[in-house]
Design a protein around this motif. Structure first.
Motif, PDB file in Angstrom:
ATOM      1  N   LYS A  58       0.810  -1.220   0.000  1.00 50.65           N
ATOM      2  CA  LYS A  58       0.000   0.000   0.000  1.00 50.65           C
ATOM      3  C   LYS A  58       0.844   1.271   0.000  1.00 50.65           C
ATOM      4  O   LYS A  58       0.299   2.370  -0.058  1.00 50.65           O
ATOM      5  N   ARG A  59       2.154   1.129   0.125  1.00 52.07           N
ATOM      6  CA  ARG A  59       3.081   2.266   0.215  1.00 52.07           C
ATOM      7  C   ARG A  59       2.700   3.213   1.358  1.00 52.07           C
ATOM      8  O   ARG A  59       2.740   4.429   1.211  1.00 52.07           O
ATOM      9  N   ASP A  60       2.335   2.607   2.474  1.00 49.24           N
ATOM     10  CA  ASP A  60       1.993   3.376   3.666  1.00 49.24           C
ATOM     11  C   ASP A  60       3.263   4.005   4.237  1.00 49.24           C
ATOM     12  O   ASP A  60       4.204   3.289   4.585  1.00 49.24           O
ATOM     13  N   PRO A  61       3.320   5.327   4.347  1.00 47.92           N
ATOM     14  CA  PRO A  61       4.551   5.970   4.846  1.00 47.92           C
ATOM     15  C   PRO A  61       4.882   5.618   6.293  1.00 47.92           C
ATOM     16  O   PRO A  61       6.014   5.796   6.729  1.00 47.92           O
ATOM     17  N   ALA A  62       3.905   5.096   7.039  1.00 45.82           N
ATOM     18  CA  ALA A  62       4.149   4.724   8.435  1.00 45.82           C
ATOM     19  C   ALA A  62       4.684   3.310   8.571  1.00 45.82           C
ATOM     20  O   ALA A  62       5.041   2.874   9.671  1.00 45.82           O
ATOM     21  N   SER A  63       4.768   2.553   7.449  1.00 46.18           N
ATOM     22  CA  SER A  63       5.238   1.174   7.489  1.00 46.18           C
ATOM     23  C   SER A  63       6.586   1.053   6.771  1.00 46.18           C
ATOM     24  O   SER A  63       7.201   2.060   6.425  1.00 46.18           O
ATOM     25  N   SER A  64       7.035  -0.161   6.521  1.00 43.52           N
ATOM     26  CA  SER A  64       8.391  -0.414   6.020  1.00 43.52           C
ATOM     27  C   SER A  64       8.678   0.253   4.679  1.00 43.52           C
ATOM     28  O   SER A  64       7.799   0.392   3.833  1.00 43.52           O
ATOM     29  N   ASP A  65       9.948   0.659   4.515  1.00 43.81           N
ATOM     30  CA  ASP A  65      10.373   1.333   3.278  1.00 43.81           C
ATOM     31  C   ASP A  65      10.443   0.368   2.108  1.00 43.81           C
ATOM     32  O   ASP A  65       9.945   0.650   1.031  1.00 43.81           O
ATOM     33  N   ASN A  66      11.118  -0.764   2.294  1.00 51.14           N
ATOM     34  CA  ASN A  66      11.227  -1.791   1.248  1.00 51.14           C
ATOM     35  C   ASN A  66      11.657  -3.104   1.885  1.00 51.14           C
ATOM     36  O   ASN A  66      12.085  -3.111   3.043  1.00 51.14           O
ATOM     37  N   PRO A  67      11.545  -4.232   1.171  1.00 49.54           N
ATOM     38  CA  PRO A  67      11.857  -5.544   1.772  1.00 49.54           C
ATOM     39  C   PRO A  67      13.280  -5.684   2.302  1.00 49.54           C
ATOM     40  O   PRO A  67      13.514  -6.447   3.240  1.00 49.54           O
ATOM     41  N   THR A  68      14.236  -4.957   1.723  1.00 48.49           N
ATOM     42  CA  THR A  68      15.622  -5.091   2.189  1.00 48.49           C
ATOM     43  C   THR A  68      15.848  -4.402   3.527  1.00 48.49           C
ATOM     44  O   THR A  68      16.805  -4.710   4.238  1.00 48.49           O
ATOM     45  N   LYS A  69      14.971  -3.467   3.883  1.00 46.11           N
ATOM     46  CA  LYS A  69      15.101  -2.773   5.162  1.00 46.11           C
ATOM     47  C   LYS A  69      14.144  -3.325   6.218  1.00 46.11           C
ATOM     48  O   LYS A  69      14.286  -3.021   7.402  1.00 46.11           O
ATOM     49  N   ALA A  70      13.163  -4.100   5.798  1.00 46.84           N
ATOM     50  CA  ALA A  70      12.141  -4.610   6.720  1.00 46.84           C
ATOM     51  C   ALA A  70      12.702  -5.711   7.615  1.00 46.84           C
ATOM     52  O   ALA A  70      13.325  -6.654   7.138  1.00 46.84           O
ATOM     53  N   ILE A  71      12.461  -5.583   8.909  1.00 45.41           N
ATOM     54  CA  ILE A  71      12.930  -6.556   9.896  1.00 45.41           C
ATOM     55  C   ILE A  71      11.745  -6.997  10.744  1.00 45.41           C
ATOM     56  O   ILE A  71      10.954  -6.163  11.196  1.00 45.41           O
ATOM     57  N   ILE A  72      11.634  -8.300  10.957  1.00 43.51           N
ATOM     58  CA  ILE A  72      10.602  -8.830  11.851  1.00 43.51           C
ATOM     59  C   ILE A  72      11.274  -9.197  13.167  1.00 43.51           C
ATOM     60  O   ILE A  72      12.221  -9.981  13.198  1.00 43.51           O
ATOM     61  N   SER A  73      10.800  -8.585  14.245  1.00 42.12           N
ATOM     62  CA  SER A  73      11.368  -8.826  15.567  1.00 42.12           C
ATOM     63  C   SER A  73      10.398  -9.684  16.386  1.00 42.12           C
ATOM     64  O   SER A  73       9.260  -9.285  16.629  1.00 42.12           O
ATOM     65  N   LEU A  74      10.856 -10.858  16.803  1.00 41.45           N
ATOM     66  CA  LEU A  74      10.027 -11.796  17.562  1.00 41.45           C
ATOM     67  C   LEU A  74      10.534 -11.888  18.996  1.00 41.45           C
ATOM     68  O   LEU A  74      11.720 -12.097  19.232  1.00 41.45           O
TER      69      LEU A  74
END
Length: 201
Positions: free
Chosen positions: A104-120
């Protein structure tokens, strides 16, 4: 005629040899099962030379409490919705640099898959089965996105390509042909799944 005294003796001289042969037989024919673990890349021993700044919006936080409830991005979530939420986060594409992302290109969410991190993060009393189920859903989110792109680019699932590439019985020529394809898909959606320190509360 003379009578023999006592019971006849059994010659036990070769018993040690027989026991040794049986031991070797069972050692050779028995298969030892190995426990399958979680495939995770550990961080390097040496700290990075320069500090890496990670924006909070590029971190997708998943917490599991002692009762097995999920708190995703500070909101309660059903386990059935976790995979889709993770996929939405991973391919959001807020900075517009990801051409293949359908987010959705939501500015409040991740920039792109290479910068996205899932923290568990989980509680010390979290059930192991719940922890593994959550892990499977998060890894499944990566696999779904990778499979989609592999189908688009190469007409086959990434999971099948990767298992064939990692199989030592696959001919070297086939593995060489798969190497660049597997690497390309992995670079499109790198699996950055971080496990935070276990909570004791």
């Amino acid at each position: 005629m003379a009578r023999r005294n006592g019971a006849p003796e059994v010659n036990a001289g070769s018993m040690a040899d027989i026991a040794f042969l049986l031991l070797i037989f069972f050692l050779v024919t028995t298969t030892i099962e190995t426990d399958a673990g979680l495939d995770r890349m550990l961080p390097p021993m040496e700290p990075p030379e320069e500090d890496v700044v990670i924006k909070q919006k590029n971190i997708f936080t998943v917490n599991i409490n002692r009762n097995g409830q999920l708190l995703v991005e500070d909101e309660l979530m059903d386990l059935r919705n976790l995979r889709e939420s993770a996929k939405t986060f991973l391919e959001n594409g807020a900075d517009g640099s990801c051409e293949f992302c359908k987010g959705k290109r939501d500015p409040a969410s991740s920039d792109n898959p290479t910068k996205a991190i899932i923290s568990l993060k989980n509680d010390r009393e979290t059930k192991y089965s719940t922890y593994i189920t959550v892990q499977n859903e998060l890894v499944g989110a990566y696999n779904d996105l990778r499979n989609r792109e592999a189908q688009r680019l190469y007409g086959q699932d990434f999971t099948k390509m990767e298992s064939e590439y990692l199989n030592p019985e696959t001919p070297e020529s086939v593995r060489e042909g798969l190497k660049d394809k597997v690497k390309r898909i992995q670079e499109m959606f790198p699996q950055k799944l971080s496990e935070a320190e276990t909570s004791t509360n």
